[in-house]
Design an enzyme around this catalytic site. Structure first.
Site, short mmCIF file in Angstrom:
data_model
loop_
_atom_site.label_atom_id
_atom_site.label_comp_id
_atom_site.label_asym_id
_atom_site.label_seq_id
_atom_site.Cartn_x
_atom_site.Cartn_y
_atom_site.Cartn_z
N ALA A 27 0.79 -1.22 0.02
CA ALA A 27 0.09 0.12 -0.08
C ALA A 27 0.84 1.18 0.19
O ALA A 27 0.71 2.14 0.87
CB ALA A 27 -1.00 -0.06 1.16
N VAL A 59 0.95 3.58 -5.40
CA VAL A 59 0.20 2.97 -6.11
C VAL A 59 -0.90 2.20 -5.27
O VAL A 59 -2.07 2.33 -5.54
CB VAL A 59 0.81 1.92 -7.18
CG1 VAL A 59 -0.39 1.71 -8.16
CG2 VAL A 59 2.04 2.83 -7.99
N LYS A 83 11.10 -2.35 -19.02
CA LYS A 83 10.02 -2.31 -19.82
C LYS A 83 10.18 -2.80 -21.34
O LYS A 83 9.34 -3.01 -22.08
CB LYS A 83 9.61 -0.60 -19.73
CG LYS A 83 9.05 -0.43 -18.33
CD LYS A 83 9.09 0.91 -18.03
CE LYS A 83 8.45 1.36 -16.63
NZ LYS A 83 8.69 2.58 -16.20
N GLY A 138 3.54 7.70 -10.95
CA GLY A 138 2.53 8.36 -9.96
C GLY A 138 1.43 7.55 -9.59
O GLY A 138 1.00 6.74 -10.52
N1 NAD Z 1 5.11 4.48 -8.67
C1 NAD Z 1 4.69 4.56 -9.92
O1 NAD Z 1 4.63 5.39 -10.73
C2 NAD Z 1 4.56 3.05 -10.47
C3 NAD Z 1 4.04 3.24 -11.97
C4 NAD Z 1 4.11 1.81 -12.47
C5 NAD Z 1 4.32 0.79 -11.84
N2 NAD Z 1 4.93 0.82 -10.69
C6 NAD Z 1 5.20 -0.27 -9.87
O2 NAD Z 1 4.41 -0.59 -8.84
C7 NAD Z 1 4.76 -1.26 -7.83
C8 NAD Z 1 4.82 -0.48 -6.54
O3 NAD Z 1 5.32 0.84 -6.49
P1 NAD Z 1 4.90 2.06 -5.63
O4 NAD Z 1 5.48 3.25 -6.21
O5 NAD Z 1 3.66 1.90 -5.07
O6 NAD Z 1 6.12 1.69 -4.59
P2 NAD Z 1 6.14 1.94 -2.92
O7 NAD Z 1 7.52 1.59 -2.63
O8 NAD Z 1 5.54 3.42 -2.89
O9 NAD Z 1 5.44 0.85 -2.37
C9 NAD Z 1 5.64 -0.58 -2.16
C10 NAD Z 1 4.80 -0.83 -0.72
O10 NAD Z 1 5.16 -2.15 -0.64
C11 NAD Z 1 5.41 -2.18 0.86
N3 NAD Z 1 6.02 -3.65 1.13
C12 NAD Z 1 7.27 -3.93 1.22
N4 NAD Z 1 7.62 -5.18 1.50
C13 NAD Z 1 6.40 -5.81 1.74
C14 NAD Z 1 5.59 -6.93 2.27
N5 NAD Z 1 6.51 -7.84 2.60
N6 NAD Z 1 4.44 -6.98 2.52
C15 NAD Z 1 3.55 -6.14 2.20
N7 NAD Z 1 4.07 -4.97 1.82
C16 NAD Z 1 5.29 -4.55 1.74
C17 NAD Z 1 6.40 -1.14 1.17
O11 NAD Z 1 6.29 -0.82 2.81
C18 NAD Z 1 5.46 -0.11 0.52
O12 NAD Z 1 4.57 0.79 1.24
C19 NAD Z 1 6.36 -1.42 -8.31
O13 NAD Z 1 6.51 -2.76 -8.81
C20 NAD Z 1 6.41 -0.38 -9.06
O14 NAD Z 1 7.64 -0.48 -10.11
C21 NAD Z 1 5.14 1.98 -9.92
N1 HSE Z 2 9.94 4.54 -11.60
C1 HSE Z 2 8.76 4.33 -12.72
C2 HSE Z 2 7.36 4.27 -12.49
C3 HSE Z 2 6.66 4.00 -13.48
O1 HSE Z 2 6.71 2.73 -14.11
C4 HSE Z 2 9.13 5.69 -13.71
O2 HSE Z 2 9.70 6.60 -13.35
O3 HSE Z 2 8.74 5.63 -14.93
#
Ligand code: NAD
Ligand code: HSE
Ligand code: NA
Length: 449
Positions: free
Chosen positions: A20, A23, A212, A313
């Site tokens: 949580a 995303v 990607k 984002g």
């Molecule tokens: N942020 C973006 O813009 C974006 C865009 C596309 C894809 N993604 C992908 O989505 C995924 C999440 O990205 P994000 O930006 O939300 O990352 P984030 O680091 O904000 O969130 C990940 C969360 O997972 C939690 N976590 C870690 N280990 C855990 C466990 N064992 N059990 C439960 N929770 C646990 C962390 O505490 C953290 O809150 C990643 O794979 C990222 O590559 C992110």
């Molecule tokens: N860290 C990645 C999140 C989206 O996949 C980026 O900046 O594009």
């Protein structure tokens, strides 16, 4: 062919969310606040039954009801018909996704790092158990790009996919170009805005874009590519001087991911590459600002297509996650067999970067004496590399032809298209010339879509 298992809890589809963060918190909010709307779109009630987190007390963008929070992700997977994985990274995300797929639960994830290393294996497990696996959020954030490639273009032949697929690096380069911001300050800001990976090295070193590129290449060419098949250079070596020199010549620097089919004069295959690239300011990708992404797809019959939108984002990415959630939930309600992602008819191996064709921009500090330009031109000609333009900052631009000039001690050459191998050897020889004091930077150039 295995059918996707139907929802095991009668009518209601039970959804378990893992992670949580940026995303995940947005996805939890939509699933709770928009439950009726999402259920109506699916045609069956859906219910968020739990959110696995590492720390239940951690502050979040949206306050998740306490009764949903758990630290036991494995138990949550066992209670879910549909698992949304948003922890990121290889473990424990990989093991939890595998656990879900093996029990036949559908999985939606945005985890490009995992897919680029274990995508083939996870797709095989899903095919074996009939589980559904979707990952639209893994490339281009909110942009619908994977489904158009997989479905809309499945009757065509794609020849090239090229785009800006990392929001963090596009944000940094854009800030450096437009406001003169320092690299580290722009990266800090991208982290605050929720664009960067938890370890932003993955962004700035080009690794996220390379993952990607592997996913895009796999779907576009119906052949399995992994992270290791992608040639990768990040933006850590790009300096403010490079950006200013590029701007003075009418270019902008972008980190591009390119997957291109090569068929002529060599074994057919695909070159996958990620590197900083000079684009003329008139190029459509040059106007992609901030954390926006854009992907060009070229197909034999469709011609050129461009997909554009917010590439990173929490909130934009949650849109792509929710689109997959609705799509797979509909399939759980009314199962139909999955079609193969990798076609057995086509085998296109990954080719090394040397097989690519591209243009180079070479920025050199040279001795301020007669004959320098002629000597540089001779080296290029010896390697069958012709010159598109040559510029001496502080003097006039010389286009199309080479003239001797004694103005200034810097020379910037843009070549015509040549093989990566010839271009690389040319730079090596230029470095060895007495008249070339330093090769300041070498960047690839794309003038065409
Ligand atoms: N942020 C973006 O813009 C974006 C865009 C596309 C894809 N993604 C992908 O989505 C995924 C999440 O990205 P994000 O930006 O939300 O990352 P984030 O680091 O904000 O969130 C990940 C969360 O997972 C939690 N976590 C870690 N280990 C855990 C466990 N064992 N059990 C439960 N929770 C646990 C962390 O505490 C953290 O809150 C990643 O794979 C990222 O590559 C992110
Ligand atoms: N860290 C990645 C999140 C989206 O996949 C980026 O900046 O594009
Ligand atoms: Na997407």
């Amino acid at each position: 062919m295995a059918l996707p298992p139907q929802s095991k809890s009668g009518e209601t589809i039970r959804i378990g969310l893992l992670g949580a963060g940026n995303v995940g918190a947005q996805v939890a909010k939509t699933l709770v606040e928009e439950r009726e709307l999402i259920s109506a779109r699916v045609g069956t009630p859906v219910k968020l039954v739990g959110v696995a987190v590492r720390d239940p007390e951690a502050p979040r963008d949206w306050r998740i009801p306490g009764e949903l929070l758990t630290t036991d992700a494995e138990a949550l997977v066992d209670q879910s018909d549909l698992v949304i994985e948003l922890i990121g990274g290889n473990e424990p995300a990989g093991a939890l996704i595998e656990q879900a797929l093996r029990r036949g639960s559908a999985v939606v994830t945005g985890n490009k790092a995992l897919l680029a290393s274990r995508g083939t294996e996870l797709n095989a497990i899903a095919a074996d158990t009939g589980a559904l696996l979707r990952y639209e959020a893994s490339v281009g954030g909110a942009i619908p790009i994977l489904r158009p490639i997989e479905e809309s273009l499945s009757g065509d032949r794609i020849t090239k996919v090229m785009g800006i697929v990392n929001g963090t690096t596009n944000y940094i380069l854009d800030q450096m170009d437009t406001t003169g911001a320092a690299f580290d300050d722009a990266l800090d800001e991208a982290q605050k805005l929720g664009y960067a990976e938890s370890d932003p090295t993955a962004d700035v070193a080009g690794l996220d874009a390379a993952a990607k590129a592997a996913i895009l290449g796999t779907l576009a060419f119906h052949a399995p590519f992994s992270f290791d098949d992608v040639y990768c250079e990040g933006i850590t070596e790009v300096t403010q001087d490079d950006i200013e020199a590029a701007a003075a010549s009418g270019y902008v620097i972008k980190l591009l991911a390119i997957a291109e089919k090569h068929t002529q004069g060599q074994e057919p295959g695909v070159v996958l590459r990620v590197h900083p690239t000079l684009l003329p300011r008139t190029h459509p990708l040059a106007s992609v600002r901030g954390a926006f992404n854009a992907v060009f797809v070229v197909a034999e019959n469709a011609g050129e297509l461009m997909f554009y939108g917010q590439g990173a984002g929490g909130r934009p990415t949650s849109s792509a996650i929710m689109g997959d959630v609705v799509a797979v939930a509909r399939r759980l309600r009314a199962p139909v067999p999955e079609s193969p992602t990798i076609s057995s008819e086509v085998h296109l191996p990954p080719l090394p970067i040397e097989k690519a064709t591209t243009q180079y921009y070479i920025d050199m500090e040279v001795a301020d004496k007669e004959g320098v330009i002629a000597e540089i031109a001779r080296v290029l000609a010896d390697h069958h590399v012709s010159i598109e333009s040559m510029r001496q900052p502080g003097s006039v631009t010389i286009e199309g032809e080479v003239e001797d000039s004694e103005n200034g001690a810097k020379v910037q050459v843009v070549t015509h298209i040549a093989s990566e191998k010839d271009l690389h050897e040319t730079v090596q020889e230029l470095r060895g010339l007495d008249v070339v004091k330093t090769v300041i930077s070498v960047l690839r150039v794309e003038v065409k879509k």
